[in-house]
Scaffold this motif. Structure first.
Motif, PDB file in Angstrom:
ATOM      1  N   THR A 282      -9.889  -0.122  15.069  1.00 29.84           N
ATOM      2  CA  THR A 282      -9.731   0.666  13.844  1.00 29.84           C
ATOM      3  C   THR A 282     -10.263   2.086  14.038  1.00 29.84           C
ATOM      4  O   THR A 282     -11.196   2.312  14.804  1.00 29.84           O
ATOM      5  CB  THR A 282     -10.466   0.010  12.662  1.00 29.84           C
ATOM      6  OG1 THR A 282     -11.866  -0.064  12.955  1.00 29.84           O
ATOM      7  CG2 THR A 282      -9.922  -1.383  12.400  1.00 29.84           C
TER       8      THR A 282
ATOM      9  N   TYR B 149      -2.390   7.413   3.895  1.00 27.84           N
ATOM     10  CA  TYR B 149      -2.619   5.973   4.016  1.00 27.84           C
ATOM     11  C   TYR B 149      -1.556   5.126   3.324  1.00 27.84           C
ATOM     12  O   TYR B 149      -1.696   3.916   3.198  1.00 27.84           O
ATOM     13  CB  TYR B 149      -3.993   5.599   3.469  1.00 27.84           C
ATOM     14  CG  TYR B 149      -4.371   6.219   2.142  1.00 27.84           C
ATOM     15  CD1 TYR B 149      -3.612   6.029   0.996  1.00 27.84           C
ATOM     16  CD2 TYR B 149      -5.510   7.012   2.036  1.00 27.84           C
ATOM     17  CE1 TYR B 149      -3.961   6.589  -0.207  1.00 27.84           C
ATOM     18  CE2 TYR B 149      -5.882   7.589   0.824  1.00 27.84           C
ATOM     19  CZ  TYR B 149      -5.106   7.367  -0.290  1.00 27.84           C
ATOM     20  OH  TYR B 149      -5.464   7.940  -1.486  1.00 27.84           O
TER      21      TYR B 149
ATOM     22  N   ASN C 272     -17.090  -2.864   2.470  1.00 30.56           N
ATOM     23  CA  ASN C 272     -16.258  -2.065   3.368  1.00 30.56           C
ATOM     24  C   ASN C 272     -14.801  -2.278   2.984  1.00 30.56           C
ATOM     25  O   ASN C 272     -13.977  -2.725   3.769  1.00 30.56           O
ATOM     26  CB  ASN C 272     -16.502  -2.499   4.819  1.00 30.56           C
ATOM     27  CG  ASN C 272     -15.789  -1.611   5.818  1.00 30.56           C
ATOM     28  OD1 ASN C 272     -15.551  -0.444   5.552  1.00 30.56           O
ATOM     29  ND2 ASN C 272     -15.443  -2.171   6.963  1.00 30.56           N
TER      30      ASN C 272
ATOM     31  N   GLY D 197      -4.230   1.660   5.815  1.00 33.44           N
ATOM     32  CA  GLY D 197      -4.708   1.353   4.480  1.00 33.44           C
ATOM     33  C   GLY D 197      -5.660   2.403   3.950  1.00 33.44           C
ATOM     34  O   GLY D 197      -6.005   3.365   4.640  1.00 33.44           O
TER      35      GLY D 197
ATOM     36  N   LEU E 248     -11.074   5.652  11.523  1.00 34.14           N
ATOM     37  CA  LEU E 248     -11.160   6.246  10.187  1.00 34.14           C
ATOM     38  C   LEU E 248     -10.754   7.711  10.253  1.00 34.14           C
ATOM     39  O   LEU E 248     -11.174   8.440  11.151  1.00 34.14           O
ATOM     40  CB  LEU E 248     -12.578   6.127   9.627  1.00 34.14           C
ATOM     41  CG  LEU E 248     -13.036   4.731   9.207  1.00 34.14           C
ATOM     42  CD1 LEU E 248     -14.476   4.785   8.716  1.00 34.14           C
ATOM     43  CD2 LEU E 248     -12.130   4.172   8.122  1.00 34.14           C
TER      44      LEU E 248
ATOM     45  N   ASP F 294     -12.456  -7.600   5.662  1.00 35.67           N
ATOM     46  CA  ASP F 294     -13.453  -6.545   5.498  1.00 35.67           C
ATOM     47  C   ASP F 294     -14.859  -7.126   5.432  1.00 35.67           C
ATOM     48  O   ASP F 294     -15.070  -8.203   4.884  1.00 35.67           O
ATOM     49  CB  ASP F 294     -13.204  -5.761   4.201  1.00 35.67           C
ATOM     50  CG  ASP F 294     -12.044  -4.790   4.321  1.00 35.67           C
ATOM     51  OD1 ASP F 294     -11.781  -4.326   5.436  1.00 35.67           O
ATOM     52  OD2 ASP F 294     -11.409  -4.516   3.297  1.00 35.67           O
TER      53      ASP F 294
ATOM     54  N   THR G  33      -8.631   7.283   5.170  1.00 34.99           N
ATOM     55  CA  THR G  33      -7.568   6.468   5.734  1.00 34.99           C
ATOM     56  C   THR G  33      -8.122   5.596   6.854  1.00 34.99           C
ATOM     57  O   THR G  33      -8.898   6.059   7.686  1.00 34.99           O
ATOM     58  CB  THR G  33      -6.442   7.358   6.290  1.00 34.99           C
ATOM     59  OG1 THR G  33      -5.855   8.093   5.218  1.00 34.99           O
ATOM     60  CG2 THR G  33      -5.367   6.529   6.974  1.00 34.99           C
ATOM     61  N   LYS G  34      -7.701   4.333   6.881  1.00 33.35           N
ATOM     62  CA  LYS G  34      -8.112   3.431   7.949  1.00 33.35           C
ATOM     63  C   LYS G  34      -6.862   2.966   8.707  1.00 33.35           C
ATOM     64  O   LYS G  34      -5.938   2.410   8.111  1.00 33.35           O
ATOM     65  CB  LYS G  34      -8.878   2.234   7.392  1.00 33.35           C
ATOM     66  CG  LYS G  34      -9.570   1.401   8.474  1.00 33.35           C
ATOM     67  CD  LYS G  34     -10.522   0.396   7.851  1.00 33.35           C
ATOM     68  CE  LYS G  34     -11.330  -0.351   8.901  1.00 33.35           C
ATOM     69  NZ  LYS G  34     -12.294  -1.294   8.289  1.00 33.35           N
TER      70      LYS G  34
ATOM     71  N   THR H   2     -10.970  -2.165   2.042  1.00 34.87           N
ATOM     72  CA  THR H   2      -9.751  -1.484   2.472  1.00 34.87           C
ATOM     73  C   THR H   2      -8.554  -2.105   1.769  1.00 34.87           C
ATOM     74  O   THR H   2      -8.363  -3.322   1.842  1.00 34.87           O
ATOM     75  CB  THR H   2      -9.545  -1.604   3.994  1.00 34.87           C
ATOM     76  OG1 THR H   2     -10.706  -1.149   4.672  1.00 34.87           O
ATOM     77  CG2 THR H   2      -8.341  -0.778   4.437  1.00 34.87           C
TER      78      THR H   2
ATOM     79  N   TYR I 288      -5.471  -8.550  -0.807  1.00 35.56           N
ATOM     80  CA  TYR I 288      -6.618  -7.878  -1.414  1.00 35.56           C
ATOM     81  C   TYR I 288      -7.214  -8.869  -2.390  1.00 35.56           C
ATOM     82  O   TYR I 288      -6.657  -9.115  -3.457  1.00 35.56           O
ATOM     83  CB  TYR I 288      -6.143  -6.596  -2.093  1.00 35.56           C
ATOM     84  CG  TYR I 288      -7.248  -5.775  -2.704  1.00 35.56           C
ATOM     85  CD1 TYR I 288      -8.282  -5.291  -1.916  1.00 35.56           C
ATOM     86  CD2 TYR I 288      -7.235  -5.468  -4.059  1.00 35.56           C
ATOM     87  CE1 TYR I 288      -9.293  -4.526  -2.480  1.00 35.56           C
ATOM     88  CE2 TYR I 288      -8.230  -4.704  -4.624  1.00 35.56           C
ATOM     89  CZ  TYR I 288      -9.253  -4.237  -3.837  1.00 35.56           C
ATOM     90  OH  TYR I 288     -10.252  -3.476  -4.381  1.00 35.56           O
TER      91      TYR I 288
ATOM     92  N   ILE J 243      -4.887  -2.490   2.178  1.00 39.26           N
ATOM     93  CA  ILE J 243      -3.901  -2.331   3.250  1.00 39.26           C
ATOM     94  C   ILE J 243      -2.518  -2.129   2.636  1.00 39.26           C
ATOM     95  O   ILE J 243      -2.046  -2.938   1.839  1.00 39.26           O
ATOM     96  CB  ILE J 243      -3.925  -3.553   4.172  1.00 39.26           C
ATOM     97  CG1 ILE J 243      -5.276  -3.616   4.898  1.00 39.26           C
ATOM     98  CG2 ILE J 243      -2.775  -3.505   5.179  1.00 39.26           C
ATOM     99  CD1 ILE J 243      -5.508  -4.885   5.662  1.00 39.26           C
TER     100      ILE J 243
ATOM    101  N   LYS K 207      -9.338   3.232   2.241  1.00 40.19           N
ATOM    102  CA  LYS K 207     -10.692   2.826   1.924  1.00 40.19           C
ATOM    103  C   LYS K 207     -11.081   3.391   0.557  1.00 40.19           C
ATOM    104  O   LYS K 207     -10.526   4.395   0.110  1.00 40.19           O
ATOM    105  CB  LYS K 207     -11.666   3.311   2.996  1.00 40.19           C
ATOM    106  CG  LYS K 207     -11.520   2.566   4.315  1.00 40.19           C
ATOM    107  CD  LYS K 207     -12.590   2.977   5.294  1.00 40.19           C
ATOM    108  CE  LYS K 207     -13.991   2.649   4.817  1.00 40.19           C
ATOM    109  NZ  LYS K 207     -14.187   1.194   4.615  1.00 40.19           N
TER     110      LYS K 207
END
Length: 250
Positions: free
Chosen positions: A125, A133, A85, A104, A127, A81, A111-112, A87, A53, A89, A106
């Protein structure tokens, strides 16, 4: 988190980046940083995936999935990302060198879910509107669980048998947040809870979960009042059982 490989090396993912120890954990030399890393999965001593991140992408901080094939010396970006956008993780797992899953959060609270079938070169992916998540665990290419908050569907664990195409809600009306999941086969697994000393266990694939209420051994048995009342969809009944054959009815 910390991951141990069969060769004896130890990998660590933390706020500062990724570290690898080859001397039994005495030292953890710094290997790589792409920001905060909070998930790591090692297939063997050479091949591993990690999340990142990256805060220097501000104001549009981005989530990454990274891969190494030479023991952490070099890392490549497999996912990044797009602008705005974001995320975070939280969990990465690979079943083999090709099939992997990622989950992960968002920043909009959704949840992604990620899936790859070519070692992370490409990711599909999905959503979801729920907040499961925090973690995932798969026992094969199709069967797995995800966990997190019970909001908004009153279920803190979900289960799939088709690699995430559809999910079945588990642990309904249990108002706790699942932090980690671990299964040893299709039936037996454990879940740890956020900010709690409880550990949930299932022996039927998540249809039911149990936990120890206390380590104390009662000298008598007692059946408590159920809660909530039986006109609700579910009810819980607490009871105590004497360890010895001599019991006192109360």
């Amino acid at each position: 988190n910390i991951f141990f490989t069969s060769s004896g090396s130890e990998w660590s993912a933390a706020s500062g980046g990724i570290n690898v120890s080859t001397d039994g954990g005495i030292t953890f030399p710094y290997f790589y940083s792409k920001g905060e890393s909070n998930s790591l999965f090692c297939l063997n001593s050479n091949v591993a995936w990690a999340s990142a991140y990256f805060w220097t992408d501000y104001p549009a901080w981005k989530g990454y999935i990274l891969k190494t094939t030479n023991g952490g010396i070099n890392w490549i970006e497999q996912y990044k990302d797009s602008l705005y956008n974001v995320t975070v993780i939280n969990s990465i797992q690979f079943i083999d060198q090709n099939t992997g899953f990622v989950i992960g959060m968002k920043f909009n609270g959704k949840t992604k879910f990620f899936k790859t079938t070519n070692g992370g070169t490409n990711w599909d992916t999905i959503l979801y509107t729920h907040r499961k998540y925090n973690c995932l665990f798969f026992v094969d290419q199709n069967t797995g669980w995800i966990g997190g908050s019970y909001y908004p569907d009153s279920s803190c664990i979900s289960y799939t048998t088709n690699a995430g195409l559809s999910w079945t809600l588990q642990k309904k009306h249990y108002y706790c947040e699942v932090e980690k999941l671990y299964f040893i086969n299709h039936l037996t697994g454990w879940a740890t809870l956020y900010n709690s000393s409880k550990i949930l266990k299932t022996t039927n694939g998540g249809i039911t979960y149990t936990h120890n209420i206390s380590n104390e051994i009662p000298c008598k048995y007692f059946l408590f009042q159920n809660y909530p009342n039986p006109f609700n969809p579910t009810t819980s009944i607490k009871y105590e059982i004497s360890k010895s054959g001599n019991v006192l009815v109360k």
